[in-house]
Design an enzyme around this catalytic site. Structure first.
Site, PDB file in Angstrom:
ATOM      1  N   LEU A  14       0.858  -1.193   0.000  1.00 31.20           N
ATOM      2  CA  LEU A  14       0.000   0.000   0.000  1.00 31.20           C
ATOM      3  C   LEU A  14       0.890   1.237   0.000  1.00 31.20           C
ATOM      4  O   LEU A  14       0.973   1.984   0.965  1.00 31.20           O
ATOM      5  CB  LEU A  14      -0.945  -0.030   1.217  1.00 31.20           C
ATOM      6  CG  LEU A  14      -2.201   0.842   1.111  1.00 31.20           C
ATOM      7  CD1 LEU A  14      -2.954   0.579  -0.187  1.00 31.20           C
ATOM      8  CD2 LEU A  14      -3.128   0.609   2.294  1.00 31.20           C
ATOM      9  N   HIS A  15       1.600   1.410  -1.131  1.00 26.89           N
ATOM     10  CA  HIS A  15       2.490   2.539  -1.344  1.00 26.89           C
ATOM     11  C   HIS A  15       2.241   3.061  -2.743  1.00 26.89           C
ATOM     12  O   HIS A  15       1.447   2.501  -3.489  1.00 26.89           O
ATOM     13  CB  HIS A  15       3.955   2.092  -1.224  1.00 26.89           C
ATOM     14  CG  HIS A  15       4.359   1.796   0.189  1.00 26.89           C
ATOM     15  ND1 HIS A  15       4.259   2.701   1.208  1.00 26.89           N
ATOM     16  CD2 HIS A  15       4.861   0.671   0.761  1.00 26.89           C
ATOM     17  CE1 HIS A  15       4.680   2.158   2.337  1.00 26.89           C
ATOM     18  NE2 HIS A  15       5.048   0.915   2.089  1.00 26.89           N
ATOM     19  N   ALA A  16       2.977   4.112  -3.089  1.00 24.81           N
ATOM     20  CA  ALA A  16       2.966   4.640  -4.449  1.00 24.81           C
ATOM     21  C   ALA A  16       1.540   4.788  -4.961  1.00 24.81           C
ATOM     22  O   ALA A  16       0.670   5.319  -4.270  1.00 24.81           O
ATOM     23  CB  ALA A  16       3.813   3.752  -5.359  1.00 24.81           C
ATOM     24  N   PRO A  18      -1.068   2.574  -5.543  1.00 27.88           N
ATOM     25  CA  PRO A  18      -2.196   2.033  -4.775  1.00 27.88           C
ATOM     26  C   PRO A  18      -2.544   2.901  -3.565  1.00 27.88           C
ATOM     27  O   PRO A  18      -3.722   3.118  -3.276  1.00 27.88           O
ATOM     28  CB  PRO A  18      -1.684   0.661  -4.331  1.00 27.88           C
ATOM     29  CG  PRO A  18      -0.652   0.286  -5.330  1.00 27.88           C
ATOM     30  CD  PRO A  18      -0.013   1.574  -5.757  1.00 27.88           C
ATOM     31  N   ASP A  55       3.329   1.527   6.428  1.00 34.00           N
ATOM     32  CA  ASP A  55       4.244   0.630   5.718  1.00 34.00           C
ATOM     33  C   ASP A  55       3.629  -0.760   5.494  1.00 34.00           C
ATOM     34  O   ASP A  55       4.173  -1.770   5.936  1.00 34.00           O
ATOM     35  CB  ASP A  55       5.568   0.515   6.469  1.00 34.00           C
ATOM     36  CG  ASP A  55       6.678  -0.027   5.570  1.00 34.00           C
ATOM     37  OD1 ASP A  55       6.434  -0.094   4.338  1.00 34.00           O
ATOM     38  OD2 ASP A  55       7.757  -0.364   6.082  1.00 34.00           O
TER      39      ASP A  55
END
Lengths: 85, 579
Positions: A14-16, A18, A55
């Site tokens: 769940l970064h960038a 998304p 994170d």
């Protein structure tokens, strides 16, 4: 409080992109929306900075919670975003 | 007064100077507001909203397909900017800013301190999150700049207004200490006529991007940011001259040369060859299927370097065989009957891949387990890639060639050739990036079907000069005579064993150096697609003999500047055509 448990499948977790898609959708909800790793303190799902700091990696589970009119629909949408590759 | 740097992207450009300020100063720790807390809060939040709006607007421009160098970089850039916009309007951040203002802190300092909290969390997490700190700092500095009236960091979104009513908008000459790729990726030729940076070398991001965009650029130009903003500046991306307030007749002369240059580009033939008909295939460097359009548009005769690791950067797991096969087939299908050279995954050092980790901490990653060294450790990953390549090639008419990165010895070359043959791949080669490989080129070439010189890494290893360090730009100059000696050795070694030897580094993108490389015995040139027309035009104006004379003159010179001047003196058409 209604909630959804969902496993994040995107390579980047769940970064960038998304994370951005998720936050953008959460920000549209009229009520407060929370996201947490199981057993941990929830953070504001409308905050990209708090979600980045959470994170969440690929294959990790998250719990999304919201309460109020339309909460079920909001949770369905967010769970589907978090669960998309 | 004329300034001089290294010309790294040919052509001439002029326009009003746009000076990119280096940084926004930190607001003083003790700065307090005058008393109206609500007004001060609104001022801070309005600044953050303004920044978010500007970032969104730039992201929207990136979505327009013709507005940037490459579709992939464009979409990637848009994603980065949209995430930054979300950071600017983050509700948690707003709460932090408001609390600080309630304590009496002035808006700029409140913004600075509210960001600092998240900055520390991200920096402390390390890895991917720590890399986001730069994005966060950029947003913070933009907001503080709005509040303090400090000139906003970042590049112009529009060209300068016309000099006189009814005139045409004037693209800027963008002047900076250095340029971040996230900034430069947004620019188009409508907005920027030329780049000038004080730092950076020929392989800096600015240089590579400028060539990809077809915009003239001069790097390593001391004193450039002292040019007053708005001054008309003339930039010669070939000679490296930067001239503020040029006389009108000089602008007219440059316009004439620029016209001749464009005409030469337009009439250059389809296949690369010297004037006397010695063929030199001119190929494109690509990073994925998104670069194929540009390659075809600029008349590439094939692909000389497919950097497959760019397909997989940021991935946690090795990509599935089918996904790889699709990406490879796209390139082969774009060049039926032509050559497509694919480089096996080149991971390590500045391009880490999570699924190809080095075995331990490396104090000098550039000298560590990277390229083929890493692939030998992860044989299954290499074998899966070779398998996907073989299947992709089976149904296409393009000739697939596969090469290994970071090869130092004949034993390594033989090992890679065996791995390729085991998968039924007919043509295997190795890159010459390590001086040892250039020195013993014949013994390496005997084990494989072709060599390909990567000039950027070869310069880095020959001069013991980190290519990521702009301060060592002089040592990475591809005109260094010692580098040309190594190219000569590699080409001669390949020729001894009747193997072709190409160059796929950025050096091939300089029309003068391209002629020199051909004179040194290089048999094909691969470069960023946008550089192809100029290289094709320059090569077509000179004979093979002239190229050899230019190569000899360059190798006889004492340093890179002299080498370039000596070579260009042997290649008279370049100046005439403004190449």
């Amino acid at each position: 409080m209604p909630e959804r448990k969902v496993t994040v499948v995107a390579d980047v977790g769940l970064h960038a992109r998304p994370a951005a898609t998720f936050v953008r959708a959460a920000a549209k909800a009229p009520m407060d929306v929370w996201i947490a790793k199981p057993g941990r303190d929830p953070v504001n799902a409308k905050s990209i900075l708090q979600i980045l700091a959470l994170d969440v990696q690929q294959d990790e589970m998250v719990v999304i919670k919201a309460e109020g009119d339309g909460a079920e629909a909001v949770l369905d949408e967010l769970a589907s975003i978090a669960g998309s590759p | 007064m004329t300034l001089t740097g290294a010309g790294v992207s040919p052509g001439a450009g002029h326009g009003p100077a746009y000076i990119l300020t280096a940084s926004v100063p930190e607001p003083p720790e003790d700065s307090a507001h005058t008393g109206d807390a609500d007004a001060e809060k609104e001022r801070a939040l309005a600044a953050l909203r303004q920044v978010a709006g500007e970032l969104e607007a730039r992201a929207a421009r990136l979505d327009r397909p013709d507005d940037h160098a490459s579709g992939g970089a464009g979409r990637e850039g848009a994603n980065i900017l949209r995430a930054q916009a979300l950071m600017a309007t983050d509700p948690g951040l707003a709460v932090g800013v408001e609390a600080l203002v309630d304590e009496g802190v002035a808006a700029p300092r409140a913004v600075f301190s509210a960001f600092a909290k998240y900055r520390d969390v991200l920096a402390g997490a390390g890895g991917y999150l720590a890399e986001r700190v730069a994005d966060l700092d950029d947003v913070r500095d933009r907001a503080i700049a709005v509040l303090t009236g400090h000139p906003l960091p970042g590049v112009p979104a529009e060209p300068a207004p016309p000099a006189e009513p009814g005139g045409a908008p004037r693209p800027y000459v963008l002047v900076a200490r250095d340029l971040a790729p996230a900034d430069t990726a947004l620019l188009s030729r409508d907005v920027v006529a030329a780049f000038v940076t004080e730092r950076g070398g020929p392989t800096s991001h600015t240089a590579i991007l400028a060539r990809a965009m077809g915009v003239p650029a001069v790097v390593g130009c001391a004193g450039a940011t002292a040019i007053p903003p708005g001054t008309t500046v003339l930039v010669d991306g070939s000679s490296g001259e930067v001239r503020p307030d040029p006389p009108a007749e000089e602008l007219a002369r440059v316009a004439g040369v620029e016209g001749a240059r464009r005409a030469a580009l337009a009439r250059a033939g389809e296949s690369g060859a010297t004037r006397d008909g010695h063929p030199v295939p001119l190929l494109a460097n690509i990073g994925g299927p998104q670069d194929l359009d540009a390659a075809l548009r600029h008349g590439a005769e094939g692909v000389g370097l497919y950097r497959t690791e760019f397909l997989f950067l940021g991935r946690r797991h090795a990509p599935a065989a089918e996904e790889q096969e699709r990406a490879y087939r796209a390139a082969l299908a774009a060049f039926p009957g032509r050559t497509v050279v694919v480089r096996a995954l080149d991971a390590g050092a500045d391009k880490p891949l999570a699924f190809l980790p080095p075995p331990g901490a490396e104090p000098n990653p550039a000298l560590g387990e990277r390229g083929l060294r890493l692939l030998r450790r992860f044989e299954d990953v290499l074998d899966a890639q070779l398998g996907a390549l073989a299947r992709a090639a089976a149904s296409e008419t393009a000739e697939l060639q596969v090469m290994a990165p970071m090869v130092a010895t004949a034993e390594e070359a033989a090992w890679f050739a065996r791995a390729c043959r085991a998968r039924g791949l007919a043509r295997a080669g190795v890159m010459v990036e390590v001086p040892a490989a250039a020195l013993r080129a014949a013994s390496l070439a005997a084990e494989v079907d072709f060599l390909s010189i990567g000039t950027n890494d070869l310069a880095q290893y020959a001069f013991a000069a980190d290519r990521e360090l702009g301060t060592l730009g002089d040592l990475q100059d591809p005109w260094q005579p010692a580098l040309l000696d190594l190219v000569r050795l590699a080409a001669a070694g390949a020729s001894e064993t009747a193997r072709p030897c190409g160059v796929c580094g950025e050096a091939a993108a300089d029309p003068a150096l391209a002629c020199v490389l051909v004179g040194l015995g290089v048999t094909s040139l691969s470069m960023a697609a946008a550089a192809l027309p100029a290289v094709r035009a320059g090569l077509g104006e000179h004979t093979l003999e002239q190229c050899r004379e230019a190569a000899e003159a360059a190798r006889s010179a004492a340093g890179p500047g002299e080498a370039r001047a000596a070579a260009r003196a042997c290649l008279p058409a370049l100046d005439r055509l403004g190449l």
